[in-house]
Design an enzyme around this catalytic site. Structure first.
Site, PDB file in Angstrom:
ATOM      1  N   SER A  30       0.805  -1.220   0.000  1.00  0.00           N
ATOM      2  CA  SER A  30       0.000   0.000   0.000  1.00  0.00           C
ATOM      3  C   SER A  30       0.841   1.275   0.000  1.00  0.00           C
ATOM      4  O   SER A  30       1.893   1.339   0.649  1.00  0.00           O
ATOM      5  CB  SER A  30      -0.873  -0.009   1.263  1.00  0.00           C
ATOM      6  OG  SER A  30      -1.402   1.271   1.496  1.00  0.00           O
TER       7      SER A  30
ATOM      8  N   GLU B  32       0.145   3.688   1.625  1.00  0.00           N
ATOM      9  CA  GLU B  32       0.131   4.150   3.015  1.00  0.00           C
ATOM     10  C   GLU B  32       1.505   3.955   3.661  1.00  0.00           C
ATOM     11  O   GLU B  32       1.878   4.680   4.579  1.00  0.00           O
ATOM     12  CB  GLU B  32      -0.947   3.353   3.769  1.00  0.00           C
ATOM     13  CG  GLU B  32      -1.296   3.844   5.139  1.00  0.00           C
ATOM     14  CD  GLU B  32      -2.012   5.186   5.180  1.00  0.00           C
ATOM     15  OE1 GLU B  32      -2.549   5.642   4.147  1.00  0.00           O
ATOM     16  OE2 GLU B  32      -2.010   5.801   6.259  1.00  0.00           O
TER      17      GLU B  32
ATOM     18  N   TYR C 263      -1.540   0.027  10.698  1.00  0.00           N
ATOM     19  CA  TYR C 263      -1.863  -0.588   9.399  1.00  0.00           C
ATOM     20  C   TYR C 263      -0.639  -0.576   8.493  1.00  0.00           C
ATOM     21  O   TYR C 263      -0.260  -1.599   7.899  1.00  0.00           O
ATOM     22  CB  TYR C 263      -3.021   0.172   8.752  1.00  0.00           C
ATOM     23  CG  TYR C 263      -3.242  -0.185   7.295  1.00  0.00           C
ATOM     24  CD1 TYR C 263      -3.950  -1.328   6.941  1.00  0.00           C
ATOM     25  CD2 TYR C 263      -2.731   0.621   6.266  1.00  0.00           C
ATOM     26  CE1 TYR C 263      -4.148  -1.662   5.600  1.00  0.00           C
ATOM     27  CE2 TYR C 263      -2.919   0.290   4.937  1.00  0.00           C
ATOM     28  CZ  TYR C 263      -3.627  -0.841   4.603  1.00  0.00           C
ATOM     29  OH  TYR C 263      -3.815  -1.178   3.275  1.00  0.00           O
TER      30      TYR C 263
HETATM   31  P1  NAP Z   1     -11.550  -4.378   2.002  1.00  0.00           P
HETATM   32  O1  NAP Z   1     -12.706  -4.060   1.136  1.00  0.00           O
HETATM   33  O2  NAP Z   1     -11.487  -3.818   3.363  1.00  0.00           O
HETATM   34  O3  NAP Z   1     -11.459  -5.991   2.076  1.00  0.00           O
HETATM   35  C1  NAP Z   1     -10.614  -6.608   3.003  1.00  0.00           C
HETATM   36  C2  NAP Z   1     -10.871  -8.109   2.977  1.00  0.00           C
HETATM   37  O4  NAP Z   1     -10.021  -8.744   3.952  1.00  0.00           O
HETATM   38  C3  NAP Z   1     -12.305  -8.523   3.332  1.00  0.00           C
HETATM   39  O5  NAP Z   1     -12.651  -9.622   2.531  1.00  0.00           O
HETATM   40  C4  NAP Z   1     -12.171  -8.962   4.783  1.00  0.00           C
HETATM   41  O6  NAP Z   1     -13.153  -9.885   5.177  1.00  0.00           O
HETATM   42  C5  NAP Z   1     -10.818  -9.633   4.733  1.00  0.00           C
HETATM   43  N1  NAP Z   1     -10.163  -9.820   6.038  1.00  0.00           N
HETATM   44  C6  NAP Z   1      -9.914  -8.905   7.003  1.00  0.00           C
HETATM   45  N2  NAP Z   1      -9.258  -9.470   8.023  1.00  0.00           N
HETATM   46  C7  NAP Z   1      -9.082 -10.773   7.712  1.00  0.00           C
HETATM   47  C8  NAP Z   1      -8.483 -11.896   8.349  1.00  0.00           C
HETATM   48  N3  NAP Z   1      -7.900 -11.781   9.553  1.00  0.00           N
HETATM   49  N4  NAP Z   1      -8.498 -13.077   7.720  1.00  0.00           N
HETATM   50  C9  NAP Z   1      -9.074 -13.221   6.516  1.00  0.00           C
HETATM   51  N5  NAP Z   1      -9.671 -12.211   5.854  1.00  0.00           N
HETATM   52  C10 NAP Z   1      -9.667 -11.003   6.449  1.00  0.00           C
HETATM   53  O7  NAP Z   1     -10.178  -3.969   1.277  1.00  0.00           O
HETATM   54  P2  NAP Z   1      -9.895  -3.658  -0.267  1.00  0.00           P
HETATM   55  O8  NAP Z   1     -10.118  -2.210  -0.504  1.00  0.00           O
HETATM   56  O9  NAP Z   1     -10.583  -4.673  -1.105  1.00  0.00           O
HETATM   57  O10 NAP Z   1      -8.320  -3.864  -0.323  1.00  0.00           O
HETATM   58  C11 NAP Z   1      -7.754  -5.145  -0.622  1.00  0.00           C
HETATM   59  C12 NAP Z   1      -6.335  -5.202  -0.073  1.00  0.00           C
HETATM   60  O11 NAP Z   1      -5.547  -4.190  -0.680  1.00  0.00           O
HETATM   61  C13 NAP Z   1      -6.221  -4.953   1.433  1.00  0.00           C
HETATM   62  O12 NAP Z   1      -5.162  -5.747   1.911  1.00  0.00           O
HETATM   63  C14 NAP Z   1      -5.853  -3.487   1.544  1.00  0.00           C
HETATM   64  O13 NAP Z   1      -5.143  -3.236   2.730  1.00  0.00           O
HETATM   65  C15 NAP Z   1      -4.968  -3.338   0.313  1.00  0.00           C
HETATM   66  N6  NAP Z   1      -4.955  -2.002  -0.286  1.00  0.00           N
HETATM   67  C16 NAP Z   1      -6.114  -1.368  -0.576  1.00  0.00           C
HETATM   68  C17 NAP Z   1      -6.088  -0.126  -1.179  1.00  0.00           C
HETATM   69  C18 NAP Z   1      -7.365   0.608  -1.520  1.00  0.00           C
HETATM   70  O14 NAP Z   1      -7.282   1.824  -1.761  1.00  0.00           O
HETATM   71  N7  NAP Z   1      -8.491  -0.066  -1.613  1.00  0.00           N
HETATM   72  C19 NAP Z   1      -4.848   0.473  -1.497  1.00  0.00           C
HETATM   73  C20 NAP Z   1      -3.684  -0.229  -1.190  1.00  0.00           C
HETATM   74  C21 NAP Z   1      -3.740  -1.478  -0.599  1.00  0.00           C
HETATM   75  P3  NAP Z   1     -14.618  -9.403   5.717  1.00  0.00           P
HETATM   76  O15 NAP Z   1     -15.411  -9.056   4.491  1.00  0.00           O
HETATM   77  O16 NAP Z   1     -15.095 -10.580   6.449  1.00  0.00           O
HETATM   78  O17 NAP Z   1     -14.365  -8.199   6.590  1.00  0.00           O
HETATM   79  N1  GDD Z   2     -12.238   7.540   6.443  1.00  0.00           N
HETATM   80  C1  GDD Z   2     -12.330   8.869   6.544  1.00  0.00           C
HETATM   81  N2  GDD Z   2     -13.469   9.410   7.078  1.00  0.00           N
HETATM   82  N3  GDD Z   2     -11.297   9.619   6.115  1.00  0.00           N
HETATM   83  C2  GDD Z   2     -11.432  10.962   6.192  1.00  0.00           C
HETATM   84  C3  GDD Z   2     -12.569  11.580   6.711  1.00  0.00           C
HETATM   85  C4  GDD Z   2     -13.637  10.764   7.184  1.00  0.00           C
HETATM   86  O1  GDD Z   2     -14.652  11.232   7.669  1.00  0.00           O
HETATM   87  N4  GDD Z   2     -12.395  12.921   6.635  1.00  0.00           N
HETATM   88  C5  GDD Z   2     -11.200  13.133   6.093  1.00  0.00           C
HETATM   89  N5  GDD Z   2     -10.597  11.949   5.830  1.00  0.00           N
HETATM   90  C6  GDD Z   2      -9.239  11.787   5.279  1.00  0.00           C
HETATM   91  C7  GDD Z   2      -8.362  10.822   6.065  1.00  0.00           C
HETATM   92  O2  GDD Z   2      -7.824  11.475   7.224  1.00  0.00           O
HETATM   93  C8  GDD Z   2      -7.307  10.482   5.013  1.00  0.00           C
HETATM   94  O3  GDD Z   2      -6.297  11.458   5.002  1.00  0.00           O
HETATM   95  C9  GDD Z   2      -8.094  10.547   3.697  1.00  0.00           C
HETATM   96  O4  GDD Z   2      -9.329  11.207   3.994  1.00  0.00           O
HETATM   97  C10 GDD Z   2      -8.392   9.183   3.089  1.00  0.00           C
HETATM   98  O5  GDD Z   2      -8.939   8.363   4.097  1.00  0.00           O
HETATM   99  P1  GDD Z   2      -9.552   6.912   3.763  1.00  0.00           P
HETATM  100  O6  GDD Z   2     -10.551   7.002   2.684  1.00  0.00           O
HETATM  101  O7  GDD Z   2      -9.972   6.307   5.057  1.00  0.00           O
HETATM  102  O8  GDD Z   2      -8.319   6.124   3.124  1.00  0.00           O
HETATM  103  P2  GDD Z   2      -6.790   6.027   3.553  1.00  0.00           P
HETATM  104  O9  GDD Z   2      -5.993   6.816   2.552  1.00  0.00           O
HETATM  105  O10 GDD Z   2      -6.592   6.320   4.976  1.00  0.00           O
HETATM  106  O11 GDD Z   2      -6.500   4.470   3.344  1.00  0.00           O
HETATM  107  C11 GDD Z   2      -6.936   3.791   2.166  1.00  0.00           C
HETATM  108  O12 GDD Z   2      -5.933   3.864   1.172  1.00  0.00           O
HETATM  109  C12 GDD Z   2      -4.716   3.173   1.493  1.00  0.00           C
HETATM  110  C13 GDD Z   2      -3.737   3.375   0.312  1.00  0.00           C
HETATM  111  O13 GDD Z   2      -3.083   4.591   0.452  1.00  0.00           O
HETATM  112  C14 GDD Z   2      -7.267   2.343   2.544  1.00  0.00           C
HETATM  113  O14 GDD Z   2      -7.896   1.724   1.478  1.00  0.00           O
HETATM  114  C15 GDD Z   2      -6.005   1.563   2.891  1.00  0.00           C
HETATM  115  O15 GDD Z   2      -6.345   0.190   3.076  1.00  0.00           O
HETATM  116  C16 GDD Z   2      -5.032   1.702   1.710  1.00  0.00           C
HETATM  117  O16 GDD Z   2      -3.848   0.976   1.968  1.00  0.00           O
END
Ligand code: NAP
Ligand code: GDD
Length: 342
Positions: free
Chosen positions: A129, A131, A153
């Site tokens: 990520s 992050e 995280y």
């Molecule tokens: P998500 O919607 O939050 O899905 C996470 C998945 O992980 C869900 O299926 C959840 O199951 C499962 N899970 C959580 N804890 C677990 C455990 N202990 N054992 C087995 N399964 C578990 O996340 P996503 O947005 O699809 O992201 C997919 C992956 O990419 C994650 O690893 C995330 O950290 C990473 N990532 C995401 C982003 C982004 O912007 N979306 C960016 C960079 C990296 P439940 O449905 O049961 O909760």
């Molecule tokens: N969730 C949330 N809720 N975020 C907020 C809010 C709010 O009400 N208001 C402002 N934010 C700001 C957060 O502080 C952060 O800086 C930004 O919006 C994005 O927050 P999120 O959408 O929660 O995503 P994230 O960037 O913290 O994390 C996501 O992206 C990562 C990749 O950079 C997640 O998907 C992570 O799993 C992923 O790795």
């Protein structure tokens, strides 16, 4: 027929990746967690579509249960493993640091070691990520940028990222890290900021929500569409050699930009509806994340296809439909507005 094993199949990316692989003719094996309420909503359409072919198979497991993961890998002998499972909400990781980090740390080692012991040329994708970069400064970030993790995280993800490299270098396993920047969709979890905004716009438009409360509106992110990003995951595992790749659009916007664009879709002024509350700020904020996808563009031939404006509109349009249905149920007293999970 190729076999893929996906952890986190019930999540946003789990849906888009499963769909992509099933459309390519893969047999897809996914792990789901036992939960007291149903948690397969995102993949229910795929389950029904592939019921008769038997190409989409689900198993109860948890990344923290190494014995079940080991048994599944030995039984399935997958060609490709995609480790998508994580407690993926950054703010929640400060509240549940042990669970959030263990899922990434213990989970990645369990999978990598199971692949090593299997000795079947199984390829491994780690969901790394942006992050992990920590968002210090405003430079565009690439594969050589410094990691300065700022949350439990991100620390867990950095462990898994490094462990993937260790297994690649030590045991000659084909394992890759996809360093993905934020990617969103109509299936994004409702407590991430983009979906929280699009959901609120739908509800405000249909008069079932009055205000939207956010945290840091000046945070900057490089937002792309999840459907585009799962293609990059697959492309990485088809590349000649294993490596690490940044996946991003190369364009950055503030949370405020996202909100303005989303309210614009329905012709409303965001300033009339948004308020801020410090309870939505993190103990250690990641201010600025902008990715440089040049390496993925050049080596994988991957490009982000969906623009920021198209992404926002796609999410708002979907949530307008959802809110319209909700409105009918609320008006008929069949449901009550739910507890604010955000
Ligand atoms: P998500 O919607 O939050 O899905 C996470 C998945 O992980 C869900 O299926 C959840 O199951 C499962 N899970 C959580 N804890 C677990 C455990 N202990 N054992 C087995 N399964 C578990 O996340 P996503 O947005 O699809 O992201 C997919 C992956 O990419 C994650 O690893 C995330 O950290 C990473 N990532 C995401 C982003 C982004 O912007 N979306 C960016 C960079 C990296 P439940 O449905 O049961 O909760
Ligand atoms: N969730 C949330 N809720 N975020 C907020 C809010 C709010 O009400 N208001 C402002 N934010 C700001 C957060 O502080 C952060 O800086 C930004 O919006 C994005 O927050 P999120 O959408 O929660 O995503 P994230 O960037 O913290 O994390 C996501 O992206 C990562 C990749 O950079 C997640 O998907 C992570 O799993 C992923 O790795």
């Amino acid at each position: 027929m190729k076999k893929a094993f996906i952890t986190g199949v019930t999540g946003q990316d789990g849906y888009y990746l499963s769909k992509l692989l099933l459309d390519k003719g893969y047999e897809v094996h996914g792990t789901i967690r036992r939960s007291s309420s149903f948690n397969t909503q995102r993949i229910d359409s795929l389950i029904s579509e592939h019921k008769s072919s038997g190409k989409f198979k689900l198993y109860y497991s948890d990344l923290l249960d190494s014995s079940s993961i080991n048994s599944l890998i030995q039984k399935i002998v997958p060609d490709e493993v995609y480790n998508l499972a994580a407690q993926s909400h950054v703010a929640v990781s400060f509240k549940n640091p042990h669970f959030s980090t263990s899922t990434s740390t213990s989970g990645s080692v369990t999978l990598l070691d199971a692949i090593k012991n299997l000795d079947a040329n199984t390829k491994y994708y780690q969901a790394s990520s942006s992050e992990m970069f920590g968002g210090v400064g405003e430079n565009s970030l690439n594969e050589n940028s410094l990691f300065i993790p700022k949350s439990p995280y991100a620390v867990g993800k950095l462990f898994a990222h490094n462990m993937t490299k260790v297994y690649r270098e030590s045991y000659d396993i084909f394992c890759v890290n996809g360093i993905l920047f934020n990617h969103e969709s109509p299936l994004r979890g409702e407590t991430f900021v983009t979906r929280k905004i699009s959901r609120a716009v739908g509800r405000i438009y249909h008069d079932i929500q009055k205000k939207l409360t956010l945290g840091n509106m000046n945070a900057v992110r490089d937002w792309g569409f999840a459907g585009d990003y799962v293609e990059a995951m697959w492309m990485m595992l088809q590349h000649d050699t294993p490596d690490d790749w940044v996946v991003a659009t190369g364009k950055a916007y503030t949370v405020k930009d996202f909100a303005m664009e989303a309210f614009n879709v329905v012709g409303l002024n965001w300033e009339d509806y948004i308020q801020t509350d410090s309870k939505y700020e993190r103990p250690n904020e990641v201010h600025h994340l902008l990715g440089d996808p040049a390496k993925a563009n050049k080596e994988l031939g991957w490009q982000a296809k969906t623009s920021f404006e198209e992404l926002v509109k796609m999410m708002v349009d979907s949530d307008l439909k959802l809110a319209e249905k909700e409105k009918v149920l609320i008006d008929n007293k069949l449901i009550k507005p739910t507890w604010d999970h955000s």
